[in-house]
Structure formats: structure tokens, C-alpha cells
Write a protein that holds these residues in place. Structure first.
Motif, PDB file in Angstrom:
ATOM      1  N   ASP A 162     -22.184 -38.495  38.748  1.00 49.72           N
ATOM      2  CA  ASP A 162     -20.681 -38.852  38.298  1.00 49.72           C
ATOM      3  C   ASP A 162     -19.888 -38.014  37.739  1.00 49.72           C
ATOM      4  OD1 ASP A 162     -21.599 -41.253  39.195  1.00 49.72           O
ATOM      5  OD2 ASP A 162     -22.162 -42.234  37.408  1.00 49.72           O
ATOM      6  N   GLY A 163     -20.597 -37.008  36.638  1.00 46.73           N
ATOM      7  CA  GLY A 163     -19.441 -35.916  35.980  1.00 46.73           C
ATOM      8  C   GLY A 163     -19.137 -34.914  36.839  1.00 46.73           C
ATOM      9  N   VAL A 164     -19.930 -34.607  37.819  1.00 46.36           N
ATOM     10  CA  VAL A 164     -19.516 -33.610  39.001  1.00 46.36           C
ATOM     11  C   VAL A 164     -18.180 -34.103  39.759  1.00 46.36           C
ATOM     12  CG1 VAL A 164     -20.221 -32.532  40.910  1.00 46.36           C
ATOM     13  CG2 VAL A 164     -21.598 -32.421  38.868  1.00 46.36           C
ATOM     14  N   LEU A 165     -18.499 -35.368  40.048  1.00 45.08           N
ATOM     15  CA  LEU A 165     -17.539 -36.202  40.945  1.00 45.08           C
ATOM     16  C   LEU A 165     -16.117 -36.207  40.240  1.00 45.08           C
ATOM     17  CD1 LEU A 165     -16.595 -37.541  43.378  1.00 45.08           C
ATOM     18  CD2 LEU A 165     -17.626 -39.650  42.403  1.00 45.08           C
ATOM     19  N   MET A 166     -16.270 -36.539  38.667  1.00 40.70           N
ATOM     20  CA  MET A 166     -15.075 -36.675  38.072  1.00 40.70           C
ATOM     21  C   MET A 166     -14.261 -35.293  37.879  1.00 40.70           C
ATOM     22  SD  MET A 166     -14.533 -37.875  34.104  1.00 40.70           S
ATOM     23  CE  MET A 166     -15.355 -39.548  34.427  1.00 40.70           C
ATOM     24  N   ALA A 167     -15.164 -34.200  37.777  1.00 43.31           N
ATOM     25  CA  ALA A 167     -14.537 -32.975  37.436  1.00 43.31           C
ATOM     26  C   ALA A 167     -14.044 -32.684  38.858  1.00 43.31           C
ATOM     27  CB  ALA A 167     -15.819 -31.866  37.018  1.00 43.31           C
ATOM     28  N   THR A 168     -14.712 -32.814  39.841  1.00 47.45           N
ATOM     29  CA  THR A 168     -13.929 -32.522  41.219  1.00 47.45           C
ATOM     30  C   THR A 168     -12.776 -33.022  41.282  1.00 47.45           C
ATOM     31  OG1 THR A 168     -16.346 -32.339  42.189  1.00 47.45           O
ATOM     32  CG2 THR A 168     -14.300 -32.370  43.772  1.00 47.45           C
ATOM     33  N   GLU A 169     -12.645 -34.331  41.182  1.00 42.71           N
ATOM     34  CA  GLU A 169     -11.347 -35.063  41.172  1.00 42.71           C
ATOM     35  C   GLU A 169     -10.082 -34.293  40.317  1.00 42.71           C
ATOM     36  OE1 GLU A 169     -12.310 -38.945  40.224  1.00 42.71           O
ATOM     37  OE2 GLU A 169     -13.015 -39.459  42.053  1.00 42.71           O
ATOM     38  N   MET A 170     -10.825 -33.922  38.968  1.00 40.18           N
ATOM     39  CA  MET A 170      -9.705 -33.591  38.270  1.00 40.18           C
ATOM     40  C   MET A 170      -9.169 -31.948  38.847  1.00 40.18           C
ATOM     41  SD  MET A 170     -11.738 -33.802  34.353  1.00 40.18           S
ATOM     42  CE  MET A 170     -10.204 -33.626  33.299  1.00 40.18           C
ATOM     43  N   MET A 171     -10.082 -31.367  39.624  1.00 41.10           N
ATOM     44  CA  MET A 171      -9.703 -30.014  40.067  1.00 41.10           C
ATOM     45  C   MET A 171      -8.734 -30.194  41.374  1.00 41.10           C
ATOM     46  SD  MET A 171     -11.652 -27.309  38.887  1.00 41.10           S
ATOM     47  CE  MET A 171     -12.087 -26.321  40.069  1.00 41.10           C
ATOM     48  N   SER A 172      -8.819 -31.489  41.991  1.00 40.45           N
ATOM     49  CA  SER A 172      -8.070 -31.665  43.284  1.00 40.45           C
ATOM     50  C   SER A 172      -6.526 -31.799  42.778  1.00 40.45           C
ATOM     51  CB  SER A 172      -8.492 -32.696  43.877  1.00 40.45           C
ATOM     52  OG  SER A 172      -8.332 -33.838  43.111  1.00 40.45           O
ATOM     53  N   GLY A 173      -5.773 -31.917  41.672  1.00 37.15           N
ATOM     54  CA  GLY A 173      -4.797 -32.354  41.176  1.00 37.15           C
ATOM     55  C   GLY A 173      -3.631 -31.030  41.380  1.00 37.15           C
ATOM     56  N   ASP A 174      -2.587 -31.327  41.088  1.00 33.73           N
ATOM     57  CA  ASP A 174      -1.483 -30.117  41.144  1.00 33.73           C
ATOM     58  C   ASP A 174      -1.841 -29.065  40.125  1.00 33.73           C
ATOM     59  OD1 ASP A 174      -0.240 -31.002  43.601  1.00 33.73           O
ATOM     60  OD2 ASP A 174       1.182 -32.297  42.411  1.00 33.73           O
ATOM     61  N   GLU A 175      -2.063 -29.654  38.991  1.00 29.70           N
ATOM     62  CA  GLU A 175      -2.417 -28.886  37.689  1.00 29.70           C
ATOM     63  C   GLU A 175      -3.713 -29.145  37.306  1.00 29.70           C
ATOM     64  OE1 GLU A 175       0.578 -29.163  34.889  1.00 29.70           O
ATOM     65  OE2 GLU A 175       2.196 -28.823  36.291  1.00 29.70           O
ATOM     66  N   ILE A 176      -4.413 -28.099  36.852  1.00 29.45           N
ATOM     67  CA  ILE A 176      -5.683 -28.341  36.315  1.00 29.45           C
ATOM     68  C   ILE A 176      -5.630 -28.435  34.792  1.00 29.45           C
ATOM     69  CG2 ILE A 176      -8.103 -27.414  35.870  1.00 29.45           C
ATOM     70  CD1 ILE A 176      -7.574 -26.152  38.632  1.00 29.45           C
ATOM     71  N   ASN A 177      -6.058 -29.201  34.059  1.00 22.37           N
ATOM     72  CA  ASN A 177      -6.197 -29.066  32.535  1.00 22.37           C
ATOM     73  C   ASN A 177      -7.465 -28.480  32.200  1.00 22.37           C
ATOM     74  OD1 ASN A 177      -6.426 -29.796  29.687  1.00 22.37           O
ATOM     75  ND2 ASN A 177      -4.746 -31.321  29.660  1.00 22.37           N
ATOM     76  N   LEU A 178      -7.534 -27.087  31.827  1.00 18.73           N
ATOM     77  CA  LEU A 178      -8.662 -26.787  31.853  1.00 18.73           C
ATOM     78  C   LEU A 178      -9.695 -27.262  30.426  1.00 18.73           C
ATOM     79  CD1 LEU A 178     -10.721 -24.546  32.377  1.00 18.73           C
ATOM     80  CD2 LEU A 178      -9.644 -22.908  30.731  1.00 18.73           C
ATOM     81  N   ASN A 179      -9.002 -27.556  29.280  1.00 15.82           N
ATOM     82  CA  ASN A 179      -9.628 -28.059  28.254  1.00 15.82           C
ATOM     83  C   ASN A 179     -10.287 -29.398  28.455  1.00 15.82           C
ATOM     84  OD1 ASN A 179      -8.897 -26.061  26.457  1.00 15.82           O
ATOM     85  ND2 ASN A 179      -6.984 -26.778  25.770  1.00 15.82           N
ATOM     86  N   GLN A 180      -9.316 -30.282  29.228  1.00 13.59           N
ATOM     87  CA  GLN A 180     -10.121 -31.560  29.602  1.00 13.59           C
ATOM     88  C   GLN A 180     -11.310 -31.721  30.432  1.00 13.59           C
ATOM     89  OE1 GLN A 180      -7.108 -34.617  30.810  1.00 13.59           O
ATOM     90  NE2 GLN A 180      -5.984 -34.597  29.056  1.00 13.59           N
ATOM     91  N   LEU A 181     -11.082 -30.669  31.625  1.00 13.00           N
ATOM     92  CA  LEU A 181     -12.167 -30.334  32.364  1.00 13.00           C
ATOM     93  C   LEU A 181     -13.414 -29.793  31.893  1.00 13.00           C
ATOM     94  CD1 LEU A 181     -13.089 -30.263  35.410  1.00 13.00           C
ATOM     95  CD2 LEU A 181     -12.470 -27.716  35.289  1.00 13.00           C
ATOM     96  N   LEU A 182     -13.146 -28.988  30.938  1.00 13.55           N
ATOM     97  CA  LEU A 182     -14.643 -28.593  30.081  1.00 13.55           C
ATOM     98  C   LEU A 182     -14.911 -29.516  29.091  1.00 13.55           C
ATOM     99  CD1 LEU A 182     -13.181 -24.814  28.982  1.00 13.55           C
ATOM    100  CD2 LEU A 182     -14.668 -25.623  31.066  1.00 13.55           C
ATOM    101  N   SER A 183     -14.132 -30.328  28.561  1.00 13.62           N
ATOM    102  CA  SER A 183     -14.617 -31.519  27.718  1.00 13.62           C
ATOM    103  C   SER A 183     -15.521 -32.375  28.433  1.00 13.62           C
ATOM    104  CB  SER A 183     -13.420 -32.206  27.131  1.00 13.62           C
ATOM    105  OG  SER A 183     -13.922 -33.258  26.221  1.00 13.62           O
ATOM    106  N   VAL A 184     -14.862 -32.842  29.631  1.00 15.13           N
ATOM    107  CA  VAL A 184     -15.695 -33.700  30.820  1.00 15.13           C
ATOM    108  C   VAL A 184     -17.047 -32.980  31.092  1.00 15.13           C
ATOM    109  CG1 VAL A 184     -15.867 -34.762  33.047  1.00 15.13           C
ATOM    110  CG2 VAL A 184     -13.694 -34.801  31.829  1.00 15.13           C
ATOM    111  N   ILE A 185     -16.927 -32.024  31.152  1.00 18.48           N
ATOM    112  CA  ILE A 185     -18.292 -31.144  31.617  1.00 18.48           C
ATOM    113  C   ILE A 185     -19.281 -31.275  30.544  1.00 18.48           C
ATOM    114  CG2 ILE A 185     -19.352 -28.864  32.356  1.00 18.48           C
ATOM    115  CD1 ILE A 185     -16.620 -28.394  33.921  1.00 18.48           C
ATOM    116  N   ALA A 186     -18.803 -30.829  29.400  1.00 17.89           N
ATOM    117  CA  ALA A 186     -19.766 -30.757  28.143  1.00 17.89           C
ATOM    118  C   ALA A 186     -20.364 -32.366  28.168  1.00 17.89           C
ATOM    119  CB  ALA A 186     -18.865 -30.299  27.017  1.00 17.89           C
ATOM    120  N   GLU A 187     -19.310 -33.178  28.085  1.00 16.87           N
ATOM    121  CA  GLU A 187     -19.945 -34.728  27.996  1.00 16.87           C
ATOM    122  C   GLU A 187     -20.960 -34.924  29.124  1.00 16.87           C
ATOM    123  OE1 GLU A 187     -18.277 -39.181  27.556  1.00 16.87           O
ATOM    124  OE2 GLU A 187     -16.682 -37.792  27.636  1.00 16.87           O
TER     125      GLU A 187
END
Length: 474
Positions: free
Chosen positions: A307-332
Motif C-alpha cells: 500500500d505504501g509503495v502504491l501511495m508513493a507511486t501516486e505521489m510521484m505521478s503528479g506535476d510536482e513532487i513534494n519530496l518531504n511528504q514523499l519521504l515521510s510516507v516512505i518512512a511511515e
């Protein structure tokens, strides 16, 4: 914090006498706040009518004034924190405020209080002193943290020594200075109600406020799940509210789920990490004897990783990547998937000369590791962290407290006393650009994660590399 105060001051009138349009105007001053209020107001948990809410005025009429006040307060604290040097500590205090308020609301409903939402506000504002301390008195806060960690002082003792008063007293004095309603300030120092406040105190609401404040303090001060559960179980003797320790543990779990679902940020910080650990225990040790830490026979949760990998992939598909939020999702994701004790996601930090520094952390020592986790591979070649990066090889240790291992650990890892841990380098070709650190009981029995989890971890590392490249950090 100013907007929070304005909302509480102006939205504390009764629904019968308050001007709905005036109240809506307060929220409409901030378009992002307006949008989020409407989004949450339309959720099935709040809007049971099924009729779509399209204006703030309509939200107030359908849901009532008190729920809108609580929603707005939570959004302002959780989603609109400034990029402040003290952000981690401020976030921790704000989370404690919102989680305490949400827990109080649930307890107030169970205790059949007439207005459960008032429980939210009274409990949330008992943390005002802590928020102000983190925001405006960082040096004093550091002194207090040092006294607690190094000298064994309680938080209350440290506060009296550094500030000359307890944090609840500080919060109440500031609340009165800001002319917050007496329906709020009367409860802001719940264990020392003044004679002046007594006539208007609702005894049952006071009991709920006290119980919630004690519960939050118990979780914040505990050093293990067993210690949290023991502290909450002791609160079951607090009979006046009709709530026991098991109710508190369940309440924390529900609050974590509520905040994770409704609010646009990924919460972090030491208090949030401890609350999640308590949730993972499911409160099973509350009613009986304290439960032991999770056993090594338990396995990582593959579904959480997927589920976390799927969420991270979705976050990567947007026009802008919020790196801090992405890394927080991965850490969680890693933290929950491994049921870990501590997790750190560290990546190349250009502001620190390309050192690999923590960007997201969860766990019992999240704040400490977030502040101190910095690896410079060439300079740290004699340490396991440096070896993992220089060699580009995973390192798994299941005997971390043996002398020959401790000699090769950075002090900031050694002081957290891990029993077992993983160091997983993040490589862009032959160049190290990041490092994952994981410690916890699930790593004791095996030096490697199961193959299917290893696959997910490889995907996670590749996504971090791609995100760093796309955001110009590598």
C-alpha cells in the motif's frame, strides 16, 4: 496560532445567538482553510445527511457550530504550520493538542456529556503552553528536554526550574491575556482550578479534560509500549469519568486513524510515533498484565509495504513532487510494515555539503535521530553507516549491543540502544544518495527481511532515487 485563537474566541458563542454569516466570514478569510473545512464536512463521518455541503454557512447549519470549530482548529494546527526552525517540536506539540482534543471528544461522547465538542476545545487548549514554548522559547525548551533526558527530571519539574511555572499555567495565563472565553480558560490548567473558575466549571467536563491530559502525558513520557499501557491502566482508577484504560487505548487508535484519514499532512514526531506504537499493541495489555514488546516470531506486514509503495507511486505521478511528504510516507510505511522501533530515511543534503542526513523519522527516538542522523561516507568509513554507503551493501545486525558492534556505531545510534537493525544504502549507480535505518524487534531473529518485503524495499529505494533526481537533489 493567531487564527486558532480567533476561531475559538469568535466561534464560542451558542449556535442560537451566533451570526452564521459572521462566523463563516472568519473561516472564509483563508481559502485553503475554507476548502479543507468543506472537504472534511462532506465526509461521511461528519455529514450523515447525504446532502452535499457547498458553503461554510451551510456546513455550520448542517453540522453545528462546535464541530466546525474543532475541524478548523485541527486544520490550522496540523496543515498550516510555518517552515519554522522549531518545526519538529512545534508539530509534536500541535499533534498532542489535536490528538488530545479528539480523544476528549470521544471520551465525552462515551461519558454522555451534553456537548462532546466542548471536550475537544478544553482538552486541546491544555497544550497551549507547550505549543508556545516550542514556538517562542526554543532555548528554554532545549534546557527542559536536557533536564528530562539527562537529569531524570519530570516535565513538570523541568518546567518549574526553567520557566518558574508549569506549562499549563503558562498556557492559561496567555489564554487569559488573549481574552479567550472563560469556557475555555477555566479548564486550561485542569489540575489547579481557581476559586474564581469553580462556579462555572462543569465537573464532568473537567474530569474528561484531566483524564485526557494525563493520558497524553503518559504516552509522551513513556519509553516503551509496556510503560504506556501500564500508565494508561493506572488511569482506569480515575472512576469519575466512567472511562477505563482500555477505552483510552482504543481512543488513541481511533484518533490516529481519524487524523491519518482527514488531514492533508503526514503526521510525524515523537508523540505521533508513540501513539502509533500504542495502536499496534491494540491495547491488549491494558486490562490485564503489561504485554511484552512484540516478539521476534512476528513477520513484517507485506500489505502495508504494498500500500505504501502504491501511495508513493501516486505521489510521484503528479506535476510536482513534494519530496518531504514523499519521504515521510516512505518512512511511515517502513515503520508500520516492520512494526519497527525506529525508522530513519536519510538522503543527500546539499545544504550540508552532500552529507546523507535524516529527512524523515518515526519511532521512540524520532526527534533525537532526526536532529543527529548525519553520515559523511568518507569521514565515517570506520563506522557501519559509512561502510554501508561506501560499499553499497545492505548491513543487517542482530547483536547490536555486543562490544565489537558498538565500537562501529555512531554515538547517536548507540545511545538509542537498538537490539537489531538494518542499514540499507540508496544508490544512484555507484554513488550513495541516501540511507534507510530500521531497528526493532522483528529484526532480532533474522538478518534479512522476507524476500517479498525485500522486493518492496528495492522499489522504495528506486523511487527515492528517482524523486531525488526529479527534484534536483542528486
Amino acid at each position: 496560532m493567531g487564527q486558532c485563537v480567533e476561531i475559538v474566541k469568535n466561534l464560542s458563542g451558542s449556535g442560537a445567538t451566533a451570526d452564521i454569516h459572521e462566523i463563516a466570514g472568519i473561516i472564509l478569510k483563508d481559502i485553503s482553510l475554507t476548502t479543507r473545512v468543506l472537504q472534511i464536512a462532506n465526509s461521511i463521518e461528519y455529514n450523515r445527511s447525504g446532502k452535499r455541503i457547498v458553503t461554510v454557512s451551510q456546513a455550520i447549519m448542517v453540522l453545528g457550530l462546535a464541530p466546525i470549530r474543532s475541524i478548523a482548529y485541527s486544520i490550522l494546527l496540523l496543515e498550516q504550520l510555518p517552515n519554522h526552525a522549531q518545526a519538529e517540536h512545534i508539530r509534536n506539540a500541535c499533534l498532542m493538542s489535536v490528538m488530545g482534543g479528539s480523544l476528549a471528544r470521544m471520551i465525552a461522547e462515551k461519558a454522555k456529556l451534553e456537548d462532546p465538542e466542548q471536550g475537544f476545545i478544553t482538552a486541546a487548549f491544555t497544550q497551549l503552553g507547550k505549543i508556545l514554548l516550542a514556538t517562542f522559547l526554543p532555548a528554554e525548551q532545549r534546557d527542559m528536554i536536557r533536564m528530562v533526558r539527562e537529569e531524570g527530571k519530570t516535565e513538570e519539574e523541568a518546567s518549574k526550574l526553567v520557566l518558574g511555572l508549569r506549562m499549563e499555567q503558562l498556557g492559561k495565563q496567555i489564554g487569559e491575556f488573549l481574552n479567550l472565553p472563560t469556557s475555555v480558560t477555566s479548564y486550561m490548567d485542569p489540575f489547579n482550578v481557581s476559586d474564581r473558575d469553580l462556579p462555572q466549571i462543569d465537573r464532568k467536563l473537567l474530569q474528561v479534560t484531566m483524564l485526557t491530559h494525563r493520558a497524553c502525558r503518559a504516552v509522551a513520557c513513556a519509553k516503551s509500549v509496556a510503560e504506556m499501557e501500564e500508565a494508561l491502566r493506572s488511569l482506569s482508577q480515575f472512576k469519575e469519568s466512567g472511562i477505563n484504560g482500555l477505552d483510552l487505548a482504543r481512543g488513541f487508535r481511533n484518533v490516529v486513524q481519524e487524523i491519518g484519514k482527514f488531514y492533508a499532512v503526514r503526521p510525524s514526531g515523537e508523540f505521533w510515533s508513540k501513539a502509533m506504537l500504542l495502536c499496534q499493541s491494540d491495547g491488549k495489555g491494558i486490562a490485564q498484565a503489561p504485554v511484552p514488546e512484540p516478539s521476534a516470531s512476528r513477520t513484517p506486514d507485506l500489505q502495508v509495504f504494498q500500500d505504501g509503495v502504491l501511495m508513493a507511486t501516486e505521489m510521484m505521478s503528479g506535476d510536482e513532487i513534494n519530496l518531504n511528504q514523499l519521504l515521510s510516507v516512505i518512512a511511515e510505511t517502513i515503520y508500520l510494515g516492520f512494526k519497527a522501533r525506529n525508522v530513519v530515511v536519510a538522503v543527500k543534503d546539499l545544504e550540508q555539503g552532500g552529507a546523507i542526513a535524516a529527512q524523515a523519522a518515526y519511532g521512540l527516538h524520532a526527534v533525537q535521530l532526526r536532529e543527529s542522523f548525519v553520515v559523511r561516507p568518507e569521514l565515517d568509513a570506520g563506522l557501519l553507516t559509512g561502510m554501508a554507503l561506501l560499499n553499497g551493501k545492505d548491513i543487517a545486525i542482530d547483536n547490536a549491543q555486543e562490544t565489537h558492534i558498538l565500537e562501529h556505531l555512531p554515538t547517536w545510534i548507540a545511545t538509542t540502544e537498538p537490539a537489531a537493525f538494518l542499514l540499507l544504502p540508496i544508490m544512484q549507480g555507484e554513488v550513495p544518495v541516501g540511507l534507510l535505518y530500521i531497528d526493532g524487534p522483528l529484526l532480532d531473529a533474522s538478518s534479512k527481511a522476507p524476500p517479498e518485503v525485500q522486493r518492496e524495499l528495492k522499489i522504495i529505494r528506486k523511487e527515492i532515487v528517482l524523486a531525488l533526481r526529479l527534484t534536483g537533489h542528486s
